[in-house]
Scaffold this motif. Structure first.
Motif, PDB file in Angstrom:
ATOM      1  N   LEU A  76      54.091  40.457  35.600  1.00  0.00           N
ATOM      2  CA  LEU A  76      52.814  40.875  36.178  1.00  0.00           C
ATOM      3  C   LEU A  76      52.807  42.370  36.425  1.00  0.00           C
ATOM      4  O   LEU A  76      51.823  43.069  36.111  1.00  0.00           O
ATOM      5  N   SER A 131      50.755  45.744  33.960  1.00  0.00           N
ATOM      6  CA  SER A 131      49.778  46.671  34.558  1.00  0.00           C
ATOM      7  C   SER A 131      50.245  48.121  34.469  1.00  0.00           C
ATOM      8  O   SER A 131      49.495  49.029  34.815  1.00  0.00           O
ATOM      9  N   ALA A 145      45.345  42.397  36.588  1.00  0.00           N
ATOM     10  CA  ALA A 145      45.653  41.203  37.381  1.00  0.00           C
ATOM     11  C   ALA A 145      46.607  41.493  38.534  1.00  0.00           C
ATOM     12  O   ALA A 145      47.532  42.295  38.430  1.00  0.00           O
ATOM     13  N   SER A 146      46.367  40.808  39.662  1.00  0.00           N
ATOM     14  CA  SER A 146      47.249  40.853  40.831  1.00  0.00           C
ATOM     15  C   SER A 146      47.189  39.495  41.505  1.00  0.00           C
ATOM     16  O   SER A 146      46.359  38.646  41.161  1.00  0.00           O
ATOM     17  N   ILE A 201      47.832  32.967  35.354  1.00  0.00           N
ATOM     18  CA  ILE A 201      47.533  34.363  35.006  1.00  0.00           C
ATOM     19  C   ILE A 201      48.147  34.689  33.645  1.00  0.00           C
ATOM     20  O   ILE A 201      47.573  35.422  32.842  1.00  0.00           O
ATOM     21  N   GLY A 223      40.075  40.575  39.352  1.00  0.00           N
ATOM     22  CA  GLY A 223      41.358  40.235  38.765  1.00  0.00           C
ATOM     23  C   GLY A 223      42.431  39.789  39.733  1.00  0.00           C
ATOM     24  O   GLY A 223      43.592  39.636  39.342  1.00  0.00           O
ATOM     25  N   THR A 224      42.071  39.557  40.988  1.00  0.00           N
ATOM     26  CA  THR A 224      43.051  39.112  41.985  1.00  0.00           C
ATOM     27  C   THR A 224      42.965  37.606  42.188  1.00  0.00           C
ATOM     28  O   THR A 224      41.911  37.077  42.530  1.00  0.00           O
ATOM     29  N   THR A 225      44.077  36.921  41.963  1.00  0.00           N
ATOM     30  CA  THR A 225      44.178  35.491  42.240  1.00  0.00           C
ATOM     31  C   THR A 225      44.642  35.305  43.681  1.00  0.00           C
ATOM     32  O   THR A 225      45.657  35.872  44.082  1.00  0.00           O
TER      33      THR A 225
END
Length: 281
Positions: free
Chosen positions: A53, A57, A66-67, A260, A170-172
């Motif tokens: 992850l 980035s 994504a984060s 993700i 983009g944040t889960t």
């Protein structure tokens, strides 16, 4: 096929009744021995996914946004700090941001309740952990009557909108309610008082909050009912067994990161040319 922890632990549909959800259950694993035997491989998988992850980035020509944000809520002694230590602790601190929210300062109170939260959100590639969160503003604020009812009632909708905004960026968000029984909380408080190395963790105010247990359970039920959405569902973690709490949340994070699906980024340079340069240096 065995159910995922995402399915096993997702909060039930409204209305939630916490008295019907056992705090000492261990769905998804037969025993403590099985869980502890599985943890080394799970920890390695979690660490690998976190590194991917972070890498995607920061590398390549088109970095991903994504984060991941882990939100931990629960009564005192439910294990928020223990989760940070034993679950988040296996990840690379360089890609981790841990925030413990205390009572708001005067400056924070001068802004809306999400102001201090936005400042602590994980950047692209990061895993953020909130030890308590913006949910305090519909929990202790509600129980202690710190703001008018019409004010905290509006916050449920604002929280749903905020979490949708995070998802769009983009944040889960993985939200875990650490469900501890009242009897287990009593034992943990007494254990702190019996251990000279744990006296610093004891807070006399915890007993005052304990007296409000029914009101807190009602507040948590309302929170689970009103803010568990398809975008950001709540997970109810049986927390009387510390080993299960850690095992379950580790699995939830792995499953979230697998959804993700972070990728190792391609090099943004000519690999063979750089090899030649290194050899010639």
């Amino acid at each position: 096929m065995a159910k995922s922890f995402t399915d096993l632990l997702r909060a039930p549909e409204s209305p939630v009744n916490l008295t019907k959800l056992p705090a000492d259950a261990h769905p998804g694993v037969r025993s403590k021995k099985d869980a502890l035997n599985a943890l080394p491989a799970l920890d390695a998988r979690l660490a690998d996914l976190q590194e991917r992850l972070f890498a995607q980035s920061h590398g390549g020509t088109d970095p991903a946004r994504a984060s991941l944000l882990l939100v931990l809520q629960g009564m005192d002694t439910s294990g928020k700090g223990g989760t940070v230590k034993h679950v988040a602790g296996v990840m690379d601190p360089g890609g981790l941001r841990i925030t413990s929210f205390k009572a708001p300062t005067e400056e924070e109170l001068s802004h809306d309740f999400l102001w201090r939260i936005r400042k602590a959100l994980p950047a692209a590639g990061m895993v953020g952990v909130f030890d308590r969160s913006y949910y305090e503003d519909v929990l202790i604020v509600r129980v202690r009557d710190l703001v008018p009812r019409e004010q905290w009632e509006l916050r449920y909708g604002l929280i749903n909108e905020f979490e949708q905004e995070l998802a769009d960026q983009g944040t889960t968000v993985v939200k875990c309610f650490l469900h501890i029984s009242r009897d287990e909380q009593k034992q943990r408080l007494l254990a702190r008082l019996d251990d000279s190395t744990k006296l610093w963790k004891y807070n006399a105010g915890d007993v005052d909050e304990r007296k409000l247990w029914p009101a807190y359970q009602e507040a948590y039920e309302a929170t689970l009912d009103l803010t568990s959405t398809a975008t950001a569902p709540w997970f109810v973690i049986p927390a009387d067994r510390k080993w299960y709490r850690n095992f379950a949340i580790t699995n939830l994070l792995i499953e979230a990161l697998e959804r993700i699906d972070p990728k190792w980024p391609p090099a943004g340079y000519d690999v063979e040319k750089e090899k030649a340069r290194v050899l010639a240096s």
